[in-house]
Write a protein that holds these residues in place. Structure first.
Motif, PDB file in Angstrom:
ATOM      1  N   LEU A 105      -0.164  85.748 -23.566  1.00 21.91           N
ATOM      2  CA  LEU A 105       0.395  85.658 -24.914  1.00 21.91           C
ATOM      3  C   LEU A 105       0.143  86.945 -25.699  1.00 21.91           C
ATOM      4  N   LEU A 106       0.469  88.077 -25.084  1.00 25.68           N
ATOM      5  CA  LEU A 106       0.289  89.370 -25.751  1.00 25.68           C
ATOM      6  C   LEU A 106       1.591  89.808 -26.405  1.00 25.68           C
ATOM      7  N   CYS A 107       1.473  90.671 -27.419  1.00 23.64           N
ATOM      8  CA  CYS A 107       2.653  91.181 -28.104  1.00 23.64           C
ATOM      9  C   CYS A 107       3.539  91.938 -27.111  1.00 23.64           C
ATOM     10  N   PRO A 108       4.844  91.589 -27.048  1.00 24.80           N
ATOM     11  CA  PRO A 108       5.731  92.286 -26.119  1.00 24.80           C
ATOM     12  C   PRO A 108       5.975  93.750 -26.508  1.00 24.80           C
ATOM     13  N   ALA A 109       5.693  94.117 -27.756  1.00 29.70           N
ATOM     14  CA  ALA A 109       5.941  95.497 -28.201  1.00 29.70           C
ATOM     15  C   ALA A 109       4.702  96.383 -28.079  1.00 29.70           C
ATOM     16  N   CYS A 110       3.578  95.962 -28.729  1.00 27.37           N
ATOM     17  CA  CYS A 110       2.405  96.836 -28.770  1.00 27.37           C
ATOM     18  C   CYS A 110       1.285  96.383 -27.832  1.00 27.37           C
ATOM     19  N   GLY A 111       1.446  95.205 -27.216  1.00 23.65           N
ATOM     20  CA  GLY A 111       0.430  94.720 -26.287  1.00 23.65           C
ATOM     21  C   GLY A 111      -0.780  94.108 -26.976  1.00 23.65           C
ATOM     22  N   GLY A 112      -0.720  93.988 -28.304  1.00 25.61           N
ATOM     23  CA  GLY A 112      -1.831  93.413 -29.066  1.00 25.61           C
ATOM     24  C   GLY A 112      -2.054  91.944 -28.728  1.00 25.61           C
ATOM     25  N   TRP A 113      -3.328  91.495 -28.844  1.00 24.70           N
ATOM     26  CA  TRP A 113      -3.646  90.107 -28.489  1.00 24.70           C
ATOM     27  C   TRP A 113      -3.654  89.204 -29.726  1.00 24.70           C
ATOM     28  N   GLN A 114      -3.547  89.801 -30.913  1.00 26.84           N
ATOM     29  CA  GLN A 114      -3.580  88.983 -32.127  1.00 26.84           C
ATOM     30  C   GLN A 114      -2.183  88.464 -32.441  1.00 26.84           C
ATOM     31  N   THR A 115      -1.759  87.497 -31.622  1.00 22.98           N
ATOM     32  CA  THR A 115      -0.434  86.906 -31.791  1.00 22.98           C
ATOM     33  C   THR A 115      -0.597  85.434 -32.133  1.00 22.98           C
ATOM     34  N   ARG A 116       0.427  84.897 -32.775  1.00 25.99           N
ATOM     35  CA  ARG A 116       0.420  83.444 -32.973  1.00 25.99           C
ATOM     36  C   ARG A 116       1.672  82.868 -32.335  1.00 25.99           C
ATOM     37  N   VAL A 117       1.512  81.671 -31.777  1.00 26.29           N
ATOM     38  CA  VAL A 117       2.614  81.016 -31.077  1.00 26.29           C
ATOM     39  C   VAL A 117       3.577  80.428 -32.113  1.00 26.29           C
ATOM     40  N   GLU A 118       4.823  80.865 -32.048  1.00 29.22           N
ATOM     41  CA  GLU A 118       5.831  80.338 -32.970  1.00 29.22           C
ATOM     42  C   GLU A 118       6.505  79.104 -32.380  1.00 29.22           C
ATOM     43  N   SER A 119       6.797  79.143 -31.083  1.00 27.41           N
ATOM     44  CA  SER A 119       7.313  77.953 -30.410  1.00 27.41           C
ATOM     45  C   SER A 119       6.937  78.016 -28.944  1.00 27.41           C
ATOM     46  N   GLY A 120       6.982  76.862 -28.300  1.00 26.82           N
ATOM     47  CA  GLY A 120       6.591  76.790 -26.897  1.00 26.82           C
ATOM     48  C   GLY A 120       5.502  75.766 -26.675  1.00 26.82           C
ATOM     49  N   ASP A 121       5.015  75.171 -27.808  1.00 25.05           N
ATOM     50  CA  ASP A 121       3.951  74.171 -27.682  1.00 25.05           C
ATOM     51  C   ASP A 121       4.433  72.792 -28.123  1.00 25.05           C
ATOM     52  N   GLU A 122       5.752  72.614 -28.164  1.00 28.45           N
ATOM     53  CA  GLU A 122       6.263  71.329 -28.624  1.00 28.45           C
ATOM     54  C   GLU A 122       7.350  70.806 -27.684  1.00 28.45           C
ATOM     55  N   LEU A 123       7.722  69.555 -27.911  1.00 31.39           N
ATOM     56  CA  LEU A 123       8.866  68.978 -27.219  1.00 31.39           C
ATOM     57  C   LEU A 123       9.987  68.859 -28.235  1.00 31.39           C
ATOM     58  N   ILE A 124      11.177  69.262 -27.844  1.00 28.78           N
ATOM     59  CA  ILE A 124      12.320  69.184 -28.748  1.00 28.78           C
ATOM     60  C   ILE A 124      13.433  68.386 -28.083  1.00 28.78           C
ATOM     61  N   MET A 125      13.845  67.329 -28.779  1.00 30.03           N
ATOM     62  CA  MET A 125      14.996  66.593 -28.288  1.00 30.03           C
ATOM     63  C   MET A 125      16.230  67.334 -28.776  1.00 30.03           C
ATOM     64  N   SER A 126      16.918  68.022 -27.859  1.00 36.44           N
ATOM     65  CA  SER A 126      17.998  68.904 -28.289  1.00 36.44           C
ATOM     66  C   SER A 126      19.350  68.212 -28.296  1.00 36.44           C
ATOM     67  N   SER A 127      19.524  67.168 -27.500  1.00 33.74           N
ATOM     68  CA  SER A 127      20.781  66.433 -27.596  1.00 33.74           C
ATOM     69  C   SER A 127      20.622  65.001 -27.108  1.00 33.74           C
ATOM     70  N   LEU A 128      21.527  64.188 -27.590  1.00 41.14           N
ATOM     71  CA  LEU A 128      21.482  62.750 -27.320  1.00 41.14           C
ATOM     72  C   LEU A 128      22.924  62.269 -27.215  1.00 41.14           C
ATOM     73  N   GLU A 129      23.226  61.567 -26.132  1.00 39.41           N
ATOM     74  CA  GLU A 129      24.572  61.005 -26.011  1.00 39.41           C
ATOM     75  C   GLU A 129      24.499  59.506 -26.160  1.00 39.41           C
ATOM     76  N   LEU A 130      25.327  58.993 -27.058  1.00 31.94           N
ATOM     77  CA  LEU A 130      25.291  57.576 -27.390  1.00 31.94           C
ATOM     78  C   LEU A 130      26.634  56.925 -27.082  1.00 31.94           C
ATOM     79  N   GLU A 131      26.557  55.632 -26.803  1.00 32.76           N
ATOM     80  CA  GLU A 131      27.784  54.846 -26.727  1.00 32.76           C
ATOM     81  C   GLU A 131      27.777  53.870 -27.877  1.00 32.76           C
ATOM     82  N   LYS A 132      28.930  53.748 -28.535  1.00 35.64           N
ATOM     83  CA  LYS A 132      28.999  52.902 -29.714  1.00 35.64           C
ATOM     84  C   LYS A 132      29.776  51.626 -29.450  1.00 35.64           C
ATOM     85  N   ASP A 133      29.514  50.678 -30.344  1.00 36.17           N
ATOM     86  CA  ASP A 133      30.133  49.360 -30.256  1.00 36.17           C
ATOM     87  C   ASP A 133      31.657  49.396 -30.284  1.00 36.17           C
TER      88      ASP A 133
END
Ligand SMILES: [Zn+2]
Length: 150
Positions: free
Chosen positions: A105-133
């Motif tokens: 989890l190092l900075c892709p630009a400067c290689g620094g280790w003081q980074t914080r995770v913005e995303s990648g530690d969660e589950l995201i339901m990105s789509s749902l297909e439903l059938e209706k009455d």
């Protein structure tokens, strides 16, 4: 059948839980149930889930836990698609934001280790297909119309 798109972030529960994936699936199904009710859906046919590598959840285990957790719900028999979400960090040193490998989890630009995770530690339901009455009602009407006149 129309696809319905949603974006939701599911907060991972206690990481030490022995049945981590199962409890994640119950959380997911709560959300699915709510969306299905809001749309008067009778059946959920497909769920796409983005799994952050840092969430501690294994896609294979989620799939098998989902089968157990969804039994008897509106999502029983639904196809569950798991996609691996990228890990995105933001650098505290230079402000760079980018995708990094899970184990580095190092900075892709400067290689620094003081980074914080913005995303990648969660589950995201990105789509749902439903059938209706109403689709069922239409089918029933069509059946009535094709009755032969005697
Ligand atoms: Zn940096």
């Amino acid at each position: 059948m129309k696809p319905w798109l949603f974006l939701m972030v599911l907060t991972p529960p206690d990481q030490d839980h022995p049945m981590h994936e199962l409890s994640l699936c119950y959380g997911l199904l709560d959300q699915v149930q709510r969306v299905a009710e809001q749309n008067q859906a009778t059946l959920v046919t497909r769920i796409t889930l983005q799994v952050g590598p840092l969430s501690g959840a294994e896609p294979d285990l989620i799939a098998s836990a989902f089968t157990v957790a969804s039994a008897g719900t509106v999502a029983e028999g639904a196809e569950l698609i798991t996609e691996r979400a990228p890990v995105i960090v933001v650098c505290n040193e230079c402000g760079e934001r980018g995708e990094v490998p899970t184990n580095k989890l190092l900075c892709p630009a400067c290689g620094g280790w003081q980074t914080r995770v913005e995303s990648g530690d969660e589950l995201i339901m990105s789509s749902l297909e439903l059938e209706k009455d109403d689709a069922v009602d239409e089918t029933a009407e069509n059946e009535d119309k094709v009755k032969p006149d005697v």
